[in-house]
Design a protein around this motif. Structure first.
Motif, PDB file in Angstrom:
ATOM      1  N   HIS A 294     -19.171 -43.944  -4.093  1.00 31.02           N
ATOM      2  CA  HIS A 294     -19.756 -42.745  -5.166  1.00 31.02           C
ATOM      3  C   HIS A 294     -18.544 -43.628  -6.469  1.00 31.02           C
ATOM      4  CE1 HIS A 294     -20.470 -39.509  -8.199  1.00 31.02           C
ATOM      5  NE2 HIS A 294     -22.385 -39.529  -7.398  1.00 31.02           N
ATOM      6  N   GLY A 295     -17.883 -43.740  -6.402  1.00 33.00           N
ATOM      7  CA  GLY A 295     -17.287 -44.208  -7.688  1.00 33.00           C
ATOM      8  C   GLY A 295     -17.457 -45.064  -7.843  1.00 33.00           C
ATOM      9  N   LEU A 296     -17.475 -46.444  -6.400  1.00 32.33           N
ATOM     10  CA  LEU A 296     -17.518 -48.029  -7.505  1.00 32.33           C
ATOM     11  C   LEU A 296     -18.650 -48.156  -7.602  1.00 32.33           C
ATOM     12  CD1 LEU A 296     -15.824 -50.289  -6.733  1.00 32.33           C
ATOM     13  CD2 LEU A 296     -17.352 -50.241  -4.032  1.00 32.33           C
ATOM     14  N   PHE A 297     -19.385 -47.073  -6.904  1.00 35.76           N
ATOM     15  CA  PHE A 297     -20.675 -47.248  -7.455  1.00 35.76           C
ATOM     16  C   PHE A 297     -20.970 -47.125  -8.683  1.00 35.76           C
ATOM     17  CE2 PHE A 297     -25.677 -46.363  -8.452  1.00 35.76           C
ATOM     18  CZ  PHE A 297     -26.404 -47.086  -8.247  1.00 35.76           C
ATOM     19  N   PHE A 298     -20.557 -46.255  -9.177  1.00 34.75           N
ATOM     20  CA  PHE A 298     -20.931 -46.439 -10.919  1.00 34.75           C
ATOM     21  C   PHE A 298     -20.470 -46.757 -11.651  1.00 34.75           C
ATOM     22  CE2 PHE A 298     -22.547 -42.117  -8.786  1.00 34.75           C
ATOM     23  CZ  PHE A 298     -24.481 -42.110 -10.377  1.00 34.75           C
ATOM     24  N   MET A 299     -18.945 -47.801 -11.027  1.00 30.02           N
ATOM     25  CA  MET A 299     -18.204 -48.116 -12.056  1.00 30.02           C
ATOM     26  C   MET A 299     -18.740 -49.681 -12.319  1.00 30.02           C
ATOM     27  SD  MET A 299     -14.322 -49.083 -11.927  1.00 30.02           S
ATOM     28  CE  MET A 299     -13.934 -50.404 -10.232  1.00 30.02           C
ATOM     29  N   LEU A 300     -19.827 -49.914 -10.934  1.00 31.17           N
ATOM     30  CA  LEU A 300     -19.515 -51.061 -11.018  1.00 31.17           C
ATOM     31  C   LEU A 300     -21.298 -51.630 -11.762  1.00 31.17           C
ATOM     32  CD1 LEU A 300     -18.462 -53.356  -7.840  1.00 31.17           C
ATOM     33  CD2 LEU A 300     -17.702 -53.026  -9.883  1.00 31.17           C
ATOM     34  N   ASN A 301     -21.903 -50.515 -11.881  1.00 34.30           N
ATOM     35  CA  ASN A 301     -23.364 -50.293 -12.218  1.00 34.30           C
ATOM     36  C   ASN A 301     -23.518 -48.858 -13.223  1.00 34.30           C
ATOM     37  OD1 ASN A 301     -24.439 -51.780  -9.806  1.00 34.30           O
ATOM     38  ND2 ASN A 301     -22.988 -50.491  -8.891  1.00 34.30           N
ATOM     39  N   ALA A 302     -22.543 -49.103 -13.991  1.00 35.87           N
ATOM     40  CA  ALA A 302     -22.598 -48.146 -15.743  1.00 35.87           C
ATOM     41  C   ALA A 302     -23.890 -48.669 -16.215  1.00 35.87           C
ATOM     42  CB  ALA A 302     -21.369 -47.822 -15.866  1.00 35.87           C
ATOM     43  N   GLN A 303     -24.390 -47.777 -16.237  1.00 33.55           N
ATOM     44  CA  GLN A 303     -25.287 -47.781 -17.336  1.00 33.55           C
ATOM     45  C   GLN A 303     -24.763 -46.688 -18.520  1.00 33.55           C
ATOM     46  OE1 GLN A 303     -28.655 -47.288 -14.231  1.00 33.55           O
ATOM     47  NE2 GLN A 303     -29.835 -48.997 -15.742  1.00 33.55           N
ATOM     48  N   GLY A 304     -23.861 -47.108 -19.490  1.00 34.93           N
ATOM     49  CA  GLY A 304     -23.760 -45.814 -20.214  1.00 34.93           C
ATOM     50  C   GLY A 304     -21.928 -45.327 -19.799  1.00 34.93           C
ATOM     51  N   ARG A 305     -21.157 -44.629 -21.142  1.00 32.34           N
ATOM     52  CA  ARG A 305     -20.351 -44.775 -20.474  1.00 32.34           C
ATOM     53  C   ARG A 305     -19.831 -42.781 -19.641  1.00 32.34           C
ATOM     54  NH1 ARG A 305     -16.506 -43.760 -25.689  1.00 32.34           N
ATOM     55  NH2 ARG A 305     -16.465 -46.293 -26.011  1.00 32.34           N
ATOM     56  N   SER A 306     -21.245 -42.325 -19.704  1.00 31.20           N
ATOM     57  CA  SER A 306     -20.667 -40.888 -19.117  1.00 31.20           C
ATOM     58  C   SER A 306     -20.794 -41.601 -17.610  1.00 31.20           C
ATOM     59  CB  SER A 306     -22.297 -40.746 -19.172  1.00 31.20           C
ATOM     60  OG  SER A 306     -23.124 -41.042 -18.310  1.00 31.20           O
ATOM     61  N   ASP A 307     -21.172 -43.170 -17.396  1.00 30.40           N
ATOM     62  CA  ASP A 307     -21.383 -43.343 -15.737  1.00 30.40           C
ATOM     63  C   ASP A 307     -19.743 -44.002 -15.473  1.00 30.40           C
ATOM     64  OD1 ASP A 307     -23.933 -43.043 -15.058  1.00 30.40           O
ATOM     65  OD2 ASP A 307     -24.636 -43.978 -14.943  1.00 30.40           O
ATOM     66  N   PHE A 308     -18.959 -44.353 -16.485  1.00 30.62           N
ATOM     67  CA  PHE A 308     -17.872 -44.735 -15.935  1.00 30.62           C
ATOM     68  C   PHE A 308     -16.581 -43.320 -15.910  1.00 30.62           C
ATOM     69  CE2 PHE A 308     -18.264 -48.060 -18.633  1.00 30.62           C
ATOM     70  CZ  PHE A 308     -18.262 -49.207 -17.838  1.00 30.62           C
ATOM     71  N   GLY A 309     -17.561 -42.066 -16.524  1.00 27.14           N
ATOM     72  CA  GLY A 309     -17.016 -40.461 -16.760  1.00 27.14           C
ATOM     73  C   GLY A 309     -16.824 -40.561 -15.352  1.00 27.14           C
ATOM     74  N   LYS A 310     -18.226 -40.673 -14.392  1.00 25.40           N
ATOM     75  CA  LYS A 310     -18.455 -40.218 -13.007  1.00 25.40           C
ATOM     76  C   LYS A 310     -17.437 -41.107 -12.186  1.00 25.40           C
ATOM     77  CE  LYS A 310     -23.149 -38.721 -13.052  1.00 25.40           C
ATOM     78  NZ  LYS A 310     -25.023 -39.383 -11.876  1.00 25.40           N
ATOM     79  N   ALA A 311     -17.835 -42.497 -12.269  1.00 28.71           N
ATOM     80  CA  ALA A 311     -16.717 -43.298 -11.191  1.00 28.71           C
ATOM     81  C   ALA A 311     -14.670 -42.425 -11.596  1.00 28.71           C
ATOM     82  CB  ALA A 311     -16.709 -44.522 -12.182  1.00 28.71           C
TER      83      ALA A 311
END
Lengths: 470, 209
Positions: free
Chosen positions: A231-248
């Motif tokens: 889940h973390g790897l997906f949101f880091m590599l496909n981030a659409q905005g900073r909140s996705d890096f937060g999720k990762a």
């Protein structure tokens, strides 16, 4: 004058027939799952897929699978063939059936209850484990990722997150309820004394079989760290905005804390820099993640206690209980070696499955003991009418006593992980102790990131390798 | 399954089940109380229509979104960027975007370009028809010329977020947040931002999708 011996000799074939007709639960289950496992481990993937699809009972009109467990099997195997669309369709059907099972009305549950009380747990529809749902959504998310469908992959990873949250809540409720029940029973000593006596007797016998639950410990909140990490790897590599890096960041933090895996820790540090804006994703050097899905997770075997028992009298010919126990299976390889490094264990599916089995076991046990009591009383009453009826009852009881061996059989034993710098020529060679021939993988040299996903079931079966270039 | 279904129907006749309690209803956001208005756990057409309507109304009252020459019929051009579906539902976010585009167009203050988009033109014909220049088949006077396509003034982007909360073993509250932003492409500033929360309460025994 009634001749018992004659009657028995005449009735014996009938009794044997009855025992077969009523299922011979264990024999049938062992044959099916044994056959299936043999196909998977020997590398007969196409035959295993065909079997799983047949068992999944696809309705010719709607095209939808009607068997939950085999839909999961089919979905998992089709992934190994990179048949992502078909795999996702089976997982979608499985999710639909899971929902139906969750929301089954009182009448449906009553039918399951009555059926399983008269026969055994296999008479009821398969009720999914939490990890079944979490893995179904994880696999679907991976299917979409490898197809390049980021929007649908995001939805599936969000579903994984929600299922993990629900699992944590459910286990907390379950544990609280068990404590409450134990307290109640302690207050009322006469209540269910017979059942209690049998339960403690069964636990003793189980311990003598080498089943020791005390060593089975869940990951925090019954979470599956593999799904959390991915889940973390997906949101880091496909981030659409900073909140996705937060999720990762949050997912890596959780996975790293649970597993201590050094790649998860390194990814945590990277996601932290990205979410704080200290680093831009474009500036991250080209990297390859190698995800290794290894071997086969535990399977269920029957563990029979032909009881001694509490109820045993001259009027009862047979009584006993049959319970499932988990038997570990092997890794395909200890680790994969790639570019001078080795994959390390991120998450043990064994541990996830065992923890859930342990939480469920008191219910399985009490259901089985209660069932044995009902059947034995019935048998005694039959025997009171005539010895022949008693014998018939005993045969029926023996035949219908069987453990529920159903579980998702193609899940791996563990998930491993490695992270390396991307080779300039985009070529990777993967080896392993016991691997017949090295695997050569070609990555898109222009892609900044690549995920290499290796699924090896056994050393005899050729590993499935998939590459995602981002 | 079939046998079970039949037996289930037979038993249903004997057992009175409280099915009504498993339905999903909107929650009044002011009071936090469940309303009597039934809905579905996911986002449906009514949710999109109401949210689009509410958002467009606030856009139209925002003076920053009024073209300085509006009285002479001038309109702003909007390009639709990404609307990210960050929920557990498979939603076609174009559905929400389309509803908003229609309402904006009908207001007479905006037009949407289909020639410019984040992932390429929504309608690639604007570009392709210019390739007819060398076609002997086509009347060349009717071929669209260059330097005619209008660049966008604003970008419409957004996100749909979902949060689920277990209220009890059998109930869950599902919160959706529909968020949209109108960015002025001249200076990169968000001239308008809107959020419409949608709160529902329903069956918590299973997942909300």
């Amino acid at each position: 004058m009634f001749n018992t011996k004659q009657a028995v000799s005449r009735l014996l074939p009938v009794c044997v027939a009855v025992s077969f007709m009523t299922g011979c639960t264990t024999v049938m289950q062992n044959q099916t799952y044994g056959d299936y496992e043999q196909k998977i481990t020997s590398g007969e993937l196409d035959a295993a897929v065909e079997m799983a699809i047949n068992e999944a009972e696809v309705d010719a009109k709607t095209g939808e699978a009607e068997d939950l467990l085999w839909s999961l099997e089919a979905g998992a195997l089709l992934r190994m063939k990179s048949s992502y669309k078909q795999s996702t369709a089976f997982f979608d059907d499985a999710e639909f059936l899971m929902k139906a099972e969750d929301t089954e009305d009182v009448a449906g549950k009553a039918v399951d209850g009555i059926g399983s009380m008269l026969l055994n747990d296999t008479a009821a529809d398969y009720e999914q484990a939490h990890y079944d749902g979490i893995m179904a959504n994880s696999y679907k998310a991976l299917n979409f990722m490898f197809e390049g469908d980021v929007a649908n992959a995001r939805v599936e990873w969000n579903r994984v997150d929600d299922r993990q949250r629900r699992a944590a809540n459910d286990f907390a409720d379950k544990i609280a309820k068990q404590k409450e029940e134990l307290q109640k029973e302690a207050e009322d000593k006469n209540k269910a004394e017979q059942t209690q006596k049998s339960v403690s007797e069964a636990e003793k016998i189980m311990a003598s079989q080498g089943v020791d639950f005390s060593e089975w410990k869940a990951y925090e909140d019954y979470v599956n760290p593999f799904s959390t990490y991915m889940h973390g790897l997906f949101f880091m590599l496909n981030a659409q905005g900073r909140s996705d890096f937060g999720k990762a960041y949050e997912s890596f933090q959780r996975a790293a804390a649970m597993t201590g895996n050094k790649i998860a820790k390194a990814d945590l540090a990277l996601a932290d820099s990205l979410r704080k804006g200290r680093k831009s994703i474009k500036k991250v050097k080209p990297t390859v993640w190698v995800v290794f899905e290894n071997g086969l997770g535990p399977k269920r075997e029957e563990f029979r206690i032909d009881l001694p028992v509490f109820l045993l009298s001259n009027n009862v010919k047979y009584t006993g209980i049959a319970l499932p126990k988990l038997v570990e299976r092997d890794q395909a390889y200890p680790a994969l070696n790639v570019a001078g490094t080795s994959t390390e264990v991120l998450s043990e599916m064994d541990r996830v499955v065992k923890a859930e089995f342990k939480a469920e076991f008191p219910y399985i046990l009490s259901r089985e003991v209660a069932r044995a009591v009902v059947k034995t009383i019935a048998q005694k009453q039959l025997n009171d009418q005539s010895q022949v009826a008693g014998i018939l009852g005993a045969v029926a009881q023996m035949a219908t006593t069987g453990a529920d061996l159903r579980m998702w059989n193609s899940l791996p034993k563990d998930f491993q992980l490695a992270r390396i710098s991307k080779p300039k020529d985009g070529k990777l060679t993967i080896t392993a102790e016991g691997m017949v021939a090295p695997l050569t993988v070609e990555l898109d040299p222009k892609a900044q990131f690549s995920v290499v996903y290796v699924r090896a079931v056994s050393p005899q079966a050729a590993p499935a390798v998939d590459v995602l270039d981002i | 399954m079939k046998l079970k279904t039949a037996a289930g129907i037979a038993l249903s006749a004997l057992v009175l089940t409280g099915c009504a309690t498993n339905k999903t209803y909107y929650v009044d956001q002011a009071t936090g109380q469940t309303t009597s208005q039934e809905t579905v756990a996911g986002l449906n057409y009514r949710d999109f229509a109401n949210a689009a309507n509410e958002m467009v109304q606030t856009m139209l009252t925002n003076p920053r979104l009024q073209h300085p020459n509006a009285d002479k019929g001038a309109v702003y051009i909007v390009a639709v960027s990404d609307i990210i579906n960050d929920t557990t539902q498979r939603i076609d976010t174009d559905q929400l975007a389309k509803k908003i585009r229609i309402d904006l167009l009908n207001s007479g203050r905006f037009m949407t370009t289909t020639a410019v988009g984040l992932h390429g033109a929504e309608d690639q014909l604007t570009e392709k028809v210019r390739q007819l220049k060398n076609s002997s088949l086509i009347n060349q006077k009717t071929v669209k010329g260059n330097n005619k396509v209008i660049a966008p003034d604003f970008s419409l982007s957004g996100k749909i977020i979902q949060r689920n909360f277990q209220i009890s073993g059998s109930k869950q509250e599902i919160n959706y947040y529909l968020q949209l932003t109108m960015t002025n492409l001249e200076n990169g500033l968000a001239y308008w931002e809107g959020e419409v929360p949608i709160v529902k309460k329903g069956d918590g025994r299973s997942v909300s999708w």
